[in-house]
Design a protein around this motif. Sequence first.
Motif, mmCIF file in Angstrom:
data_model
loop_
_atom_site.group_PDB
_atom_site.id
_atom_site.type_symbol
_atom_site.label_atom_id
_atom_site.label_comp_id
_atom_site.label_asym_id
_atom_site.label_seq_id
_atom_site.Cartn_x
_atom_site.Cartn_y
_atom_site.Cartn_z
ATOM 1 N N THR A 60 -2.209 1.776 -0.274
ATOM 2 C CA THR A 60 -0.829 1.917 -0.773
ATOM 3 C C THR A 60 -0.489 0.913 -1.855
ATOM 4 O O THR A 60 0.653 0.857 -2.302
ATOM 5 N N ARG A 61 -1.454 0.131 -2.279
ATOM 6 C CA ARG A 61 -1.181 -0.893 -3.283
ATOM 7 C C ARG A 61 -0.628 -0.290 -4.570
ATOM 8 O O ARG A 61 -1.182 0.661 -5.123
ATOM 9 N N GLY A 62 0.488 -0.826 -5.058
ATOM 10 C CA GLY A 62 1.049 -0.411 -6.327
ATOM 11 C C GLY A 62 1.775 0.914 -6.315
ATOM 12 O O GLY A 62 2.183 1.400 -7.369
ATOM 13 N N ARG A 63 1.958 1.529 -5.152
ATOM 14 C CA ARG A 63 2.631 2.815 -5.070
ATOM 15 C C ARG A 63 4.083 2.622 -4.638
ATOM 16 O O ARG A 63 4.376 1.768 -3.812
ATOM 17 N N SER A 64 4.963 3.449 -5.172
ATOM 18 C CA SER A 64 6.338 3.441 -4.686
ATOM 19 C C SER A 64 6.386 4.124 -3.323
ATOM 20 O O SER A 64 5.477 4.888 -2.953
ATOM 21 N N LEU A 65 7.447 3.865 -2.555
ATOM 22 C CA LEU A 65 7.577 4.507 -1.257
ATOM 23 C C LEU A 65 7.653 6.018 -1.405
ATOM 24 O O LEU A 65 7.177 6.768 -0.542
ATOM 25 N N GLU A 66 8.254 6.477 -2.511
ATOM 26 C CA GLU A 66 8.355 7.912 -2.740
ATOM 27 C C GLU A 66 6.974 8.520 -3.011
ATOM 28 O O GLU A 66 6.662 9.622 -2.542
ATOM 29 N N GLN A 67 6.124 7.823 -3.739
ATOM 30 C CA GLN A 67 4.764 8.306 -3.999
ATOM 31 C C GLN A 67 3.947 8.343 -2.718
ATOM 32 O O GLN A 67 3.176 9.280 -2.479
ATOM 33 N N MET B 80 -3.010 -9.538 -1.389
ATOM 34 C CA MET B 80 -2.736 -8.187 -0.903
ATOM 35 C C MET B 80 -2.496 -7.199 -2.037
ATOM 36 O O MET B 80 -2.906 -6.039 -1.981
ATOM 37 N N ASP B 81 -1.805 -7.637 -3.091
ATOM 38 C CA ASP B 81 -1.540 -6.758 -4.221
ATOM 39 C C ASP B 81 -2.633 -6.839 -5.281
ATOM 40 O O ASP B 81 -2.556 -6.153 -6.296
ATOM 41 N N LEU B 82 -3.642 -7.683 -5.052
ATOM 42 C CA LEU B 82 -4.773 -7.780 -5.972
ATOM 43 C C LEU B 82 -5.984 -7.040 -5.429
ATOM 44 O O LEU B 82 -6.554 -6.171 -6.090
ATOM 45 N N ALA B 83 -6.366 -7.371 -4.197
ATOM 46 C CA ALA B 83 -7.538 -6.742 -3.591
ATOM 47 C C ALA B 83 -7.208 -5.418 -2.938
ATOM 48 O O ALA B 83 -8.080 -4.548 -2.812
ATOM 49 N N GLY B 84 -5.964 -5.238 -2.502
ATOM 50 C CA GLY B 84 -5.597 -4.021 -1.797
ATOM 51 C C GLY B 84 -5.562 -4.231 -0.297
ATOM 52 O O GLY B 84 -6.137 -5.181 0.243
ATOM 53 N N ARG B 85 -4.885 -3.307 0.390
ATOM 54 C CA ARG B 85 -4.713 -3.429 1.843
ATOM 55 C C ARG B 85 -6.028 -3.198 2.588
ATOM 56 O O ARG B 85 -6.378 -3.932 3.512
ATOM 57 N N LYS B 86 -6.771 -2.169 2.185
ATOM 58 C CA LYS B 86 -7.943 -1.781 2.963
ATOM 59 C C LYS B 86 -9.046 -2.829 2.907
ATOM 60 O O LYS B 86 -9.731 -3.071 3.913
#
Length: 497
Positions: free
Chosen positions: A476-483, A331-337
Amino acid sequence: MQEPLLRAEGLDYDTFPEAPASPEEKARAGALQNRRVFLATFAAVLGNFSFGYALVYTSPVIPALKRSSDPALRLDKIQASWFGSVFTLGAAAGGLSAMLLNDLLGRKLSIMFSAVPSAIGYALMAGARGLWMLLLGRMLTGFAGGLTAACIPVYVSEIAPPGVRGALGATPQLMAVFGSLSLYALGLLLPWRWLAVAGEGPVLVMILLLSFMPNSPRFLLSKSRDEEALQALIWLRADSEVHWEFEQIQDNVRRQSSRVSWAEAWEPRVYRPILITVLMRFLQQLTGITPILVYLQTIFDSTSVVLPSQQDAAIVGAVRLLSVLIAAVTMDLAGRKVLLYVSASIMFVANLTLGLYVQLVPRTLTPNSTVEIVTLGGTEQPPAAAFNYLTLIPLLATMLFIMGYAMGWGPITWLLMSEVLPLRARGVASGLCVLVSWLTAFVLTKYFLLAVVPFFFFSAICLLSLLFTGCCVPETRGRSLEQIEAFFHTRRMSFRP
């Protein structure tokens, strides 16, 4: 350092500065930080284990109760449909209550509170002397499941660092799948009353562990408990030098200190993330996942596949667990989409296969509501021929469907719900998502045993899910909740990253 979600400057788009430390110190601190976050996450997601266990409790129990020698407990088709579906009504009520409890008690205390109806529900089913005890126990465990379904993903996302939030965001679904697999495995060994007794164990362990875990720093800040929030963040990060992160979170919380008004609810920055998450949960249920899981053994009972239905259900549960593990790792490698695309495509193929099977293979309806092969091409076939070939199709297609669902649309919808919802509306909106999800599941589950399953309709939903992912779901991969929240503050018509 990954760039902000939108390439614009300003307070909303600031990324966190690098902490001044040597590479060895960073690695050592990061490992300790992650261990503590993992421990807090494990304590919380035990509630999802109980949820997954309770969801599929009916899979081995309905066939046993249909053969019960006690007339007060023997189920007919209508009663079995209520026993299977009333859980989802309880889950919808739990999601509704989460809209209040999530922000009133906080994420952690709401999860702990869910242990009360869960323990009472299992006790009622274990000692059931009539149908009403079974239904009430089922509804109470559903209420607990709906409450935890709304609270746990929010808690996990709010305590996790951005680098591991994707993997940890998959753990609620992972533990729910592990709970279901445990039920299938224990169903091979234990009678149905003892299955309910065994369900009490994870609930008690969850209460014990969560008693020692901190609350969400973001929730504590929203209640003006700044010092307690700082101490919680220090414990979670295993580092006293967290003031840079604390100030970032504090600033975001202060700018959202008031509740969302009705006027603000119509602003794109508020309604867009809520609409995305609600529609994702709606589409997730329309794939038919809940009735398939609830009635899995009943479905296999009516198709003479290679192994007994209990073992077939356990195999499907193992496939589901493996698929969620793959999603958690990638999930954090390929991404959610990417995973959402792959997931919807696999489910489309599986549903289309099942639809063609139902349409093209001659069949007659059995008392168990599904299908039995009797003829092929207008002539009767030897049982061995149907056994060896045709009856493998539903099993393999079901395994493919479960694999596709568990790789993407299962865990990622929960994760995105906790990631994209605005903080000011996160508690209420997450409860709304669960409410919509389980009301949809109730309708599907209630009438699954009474009607032919519309697999072609499910296939169309999978195609619609592909289109929805491409047009509306942000990466949303790698983004903070604030971003992520700052992303929705813009008035862009496209949600693409």
